[in-house]
Enzyme design. Structure first.
Site, PDB file in Angstrom:
ATOM      1  N   SER A 119       0.857  -1.187   0.000  1.00  0.00           N
ATOM      2  CA  SER A 119       0.000   0.000   0.000  1.00  0.00           C
ATOM      3  C   SER A 119       0.888   1.230   0.000  1.00  0.00           C
ATOM      4  O   SER A 119       2.116   1.128   0.052  1.00  0.00           O
ATOM      5  CB  SER A 119      -0.896   0.004   1.235  1.00  0.00           C
ATOM      6  OG  SER A 119      -0.108   0.334   2.365  1.00  0.00           O
ATOM      7  N   LYS A 120       0.250   2.375  -0.015  1.00  0.00           N
ATOM      8  CA  LYS A 120       1.005   3.639  -0.072  1.00  0.00           C
ATOM      9  C   LYS A 120       1.974   3.787   1.097  1.00  0.00           C
ATOM     10  O   LYS A 120       2.984   4.465   0.984  1.00  0.00           O
ATOM     11  CB  LYS A 120       0.027   4.816  -0.082  1.00  0.00           C
ATOM     12  CG  LYS A 120      -0.664   4.969  -1.427  1.00  0.00           C
ATOM     13  CD  LYS A 120      -0.891   6.433  -1.764  1.00  0.00           C
ATOM     14  CE  LYS A 120      -1.563   6.574  -3.103  1.00  0.00           C
ATOM     15  NZ  LYS A 120      -3.003   6.852  -2.987  1.00  0.00           N
ATOM     16  N   ARG A 121       1.637   3.109   2.211  1.00  0.00           N
ATOM     17  CA  ARG A 121       2.540   3.185   3.365  1.00  0.00           C
ATOM     18  C   ARG A 121       3.945   2.715   3.003  1.00  0.00           C
ATOM     19  O   ARG A 121       4.933   3.118   3.584  1.00  0.00           O
ATOM     20  CB  ARG A 121       2.032   2.275   4.485  1.00  0.00           C
ATOM     21  CG  ARG A 121       1.139   2.935   5.487  1.00  0.00           C
ATOM     22  CD  ARG A 121       0.762   1.958   6.582  1.00  0.00           C
ATOM     23  NE  ARG A 121       0.286   0.691   6.017  1.00  0.00           N
ATOM     24  CZ  ARG A 121       0.861  -0.475   6.248  1.00  0.00           C
ATOM     25  NH1 ARG A 121       1.920  -0.567   7.005  1.00  0.00           N
ATOM     26  NH2 ARG A 121       0.352  -1.569   5.709  1.00  0.00           N
TER      27      ARG A 121
END
Ligand code: GLU
Length: 481
Positions: free
Chosen positions: A251-253
């Site tokens: 994910s963007k994390r």
């Protein structure tokens, strides 16, 4: 039977690297089997779908070279390949399914359904909705005619189970106790994903559905729907999801997930295709590098792993470096000249272009991402009016810097011949004369001519920069000490 596969992104976000891997596997499978690769738009979520996302998906599919044979933009025998254009068809199928008793109008309200699930859990029975809250047959027509709000649900056969052999995950069994009588048409007449996706798969003659594992639990529904439509269900292959290095879903994390970010970073489409192909599939023999044609000739869906694959941007960068080194000098210039000129804010003159060409063999080896090239050649085409602060304090604020620059000037000024060899021998002699080691003697020269300690190989750089410019830059830096 001709293999027909589809990649069916919803334009509710930019093309994600995980989705690009799904697209690539579909593409490889189609090409490996002389099949047809279709690009569909699953744009039924009108609130979240945008043209901008659709454009981004198209643009990056093209950039990756994943050409589709039928689908959005190019069309084909099935129309526009956009679900938003096919609502009439989905409604028609929903009506047919009601007629054949495979589906029914459902009046159960969200509150009633919630109570149903709660009661089921309390009683230790399955919370999958089985239609038991619905009125008897006699009542339905009247309530529909009176305009009462109703959805259409698929009637899951009970008791029962759906079995299928997934190419990746092998034998799968879903007990219908776990499967809701799912909604196929909402009360506003819009289709759900299950209906639209299955009707398209059936109508377009899709033979293999290759998609992410997040959709595995939807598959019994799609198989039941296809069967109720009188069609042979497709063969399924569910790909494991991509993970970040911490083992959690990518994910963007974890950093960038949009394909556009990698393109902007200077990743080559060949490199990312190669990298994505290896996330779940291997060429065997510890091999990592293969062209798309080689991958096509070796691709085998049955050897795709069901284990989650970790997306590692560093490995991608390494592979990108391999592809950059594999470019001819001309290809390298063609891919980077514009970046260099954009960085400088002007075009290069004919002489400067020649300097750039001379530089190419030196920097190609050290480039992992294309925009790094600008950093490596900028010094050739700009005056050094600012020095990198860290480099200056580390190298120039030392007593040896003055000795080194004076000695370098003295060694280089008399040279008649300005070649890599003559420069190298003059500067090596300078080390002997001054007693400085290579780091102490050469680093100040490097900072003087390039502004920082990071630059391509020194003697070559001086040769390309030219004698006059080299001596001027060394004197300028010397004057600041
Ligand atoms: N449109 C779905 C998605 O973007 C994929 C549908 C499918 O492959 O069945 O997740």
């Amino acid at each position: 039977m001709t293999v027909r596969v589809r990649f069916a992104p919803s334009p509710t976000g930019y093309l994600h690297v995980g989705a690009a891997r799904t697209a690539l596997y579909n593409y490889l499978f189609a090409r490996a089997n002389d099949g047809v690769f279709i690009l569909r738009s699953d744009d039924t979520d009108t609130a979240r779908s945008t043209e901008e996302y659709q454009e981004d998906i198209l643009e990056h599919m093209e950039w990756l070279g994943l050409e589709w044979d039928e689908g959005i933009v190019i069309g084909g025998e099935h129309g526009s390949y956009r679900q938003s254009d096919r609502y009439d068809r989905y409604r028609e199928v929903a009506r047919d399914l009601i007629e054949s008793d495979s589906a029914y109008y459902s009046f159960a309200t969200p509150d009633q359904l919630e109570q149903f699930r709660k009661d089921a859990r309390d009683a230790g029975t399955s919370p999958a909705y089985d239609g038991s809250l619905e009125p008897g047959y006699g009542e339905v027509a009247g309530r529909v005619a009176a305009g009462e709000s109703a959805v259409i649900r698929f009637r899951v056969p009970r008791p029962g189970e759906t079995r299928f052999t997934d190419i990746v995950r092998e034998d799968m069994v879903f007990d219908h106790k776990q499967v809701d009588d799912f909604v196929i048409l909402r009360s506003d007449g819009s289709p759900t994903y299950h209906l639209a996706s299955t009707v398209d798969d059936v109508d377009y003659g899709i033979t293999h559905v290759i998609r992410g594992e997040d959709l595995l639990s939807s598959t019994p529904k799609h198989i039941l729907l296809a069967q109720a439509m009188g069609a042979e269900p497709a063969t399924y292959a569910h790909l494991s999801l991509l993970m970040g290095p911490d083992g959690k879903k990518l994910s963007k994390r974890h950093g960038d997930t949009a394909m556009s970010a990698y393109r902007e970073m200077g990743v080559l489409p060949e490199a990312i295709n190669n990298y994505l192909a290896l996330l779940g599939w291997s060429l065997g023999d510890e091999e990592d590098v293969a062209s798309i044609d080689e991958m096509i000739s070796r691709f085998d869906l049955t050897t795709v792993s069901k284990n989650p694959a970790v997306f590692d941007p560093q490995k991608l960068e390494w592979l990108n470096g391999v592809y950059i080194r594999g470019m001819s000098d001309d290809e390298f210039v063609a891919s980077t000249l514009l970046l260099v000129e954009e960085d400088l804010g002007r075009t290069l003159s004919a002489d400067e272009r020649e300097q750039f060409m001379e530089m190419v063999p030196l920097i190609k080896e050290r480039t992992k991402l294309l925009p790094e090239v600008s950093d490596q050649v900028r010094f050739l085409f700009t005056n050094i009016d600012k020095y990198d602060e860290k480099s200056w304090s580390k190298v120039m604020d030392t007593p040896e810097a003055l000795v080194a620059l004076d000695a370098a000037l003295a060694a280089l000024t008399p040279l008649d011949e300005w070649t890599i060899e003559s420069i190298e021998s003059a500067l090596r002699q300078m080390l002997v004369d001054t007693g400085l080691n290579a780091r102490k003697g050469f680093q100040p020269v490097r900072v003087a001519i390039s502004g920082s300690t990071v630059s391509p190989p020194l003697f070559e750089s001086l040769a390309i920069l030219g004698k006059l410019e080299t001596l001027t830059r060394i004197s300028n830096a010397r004057a600041l000490l």
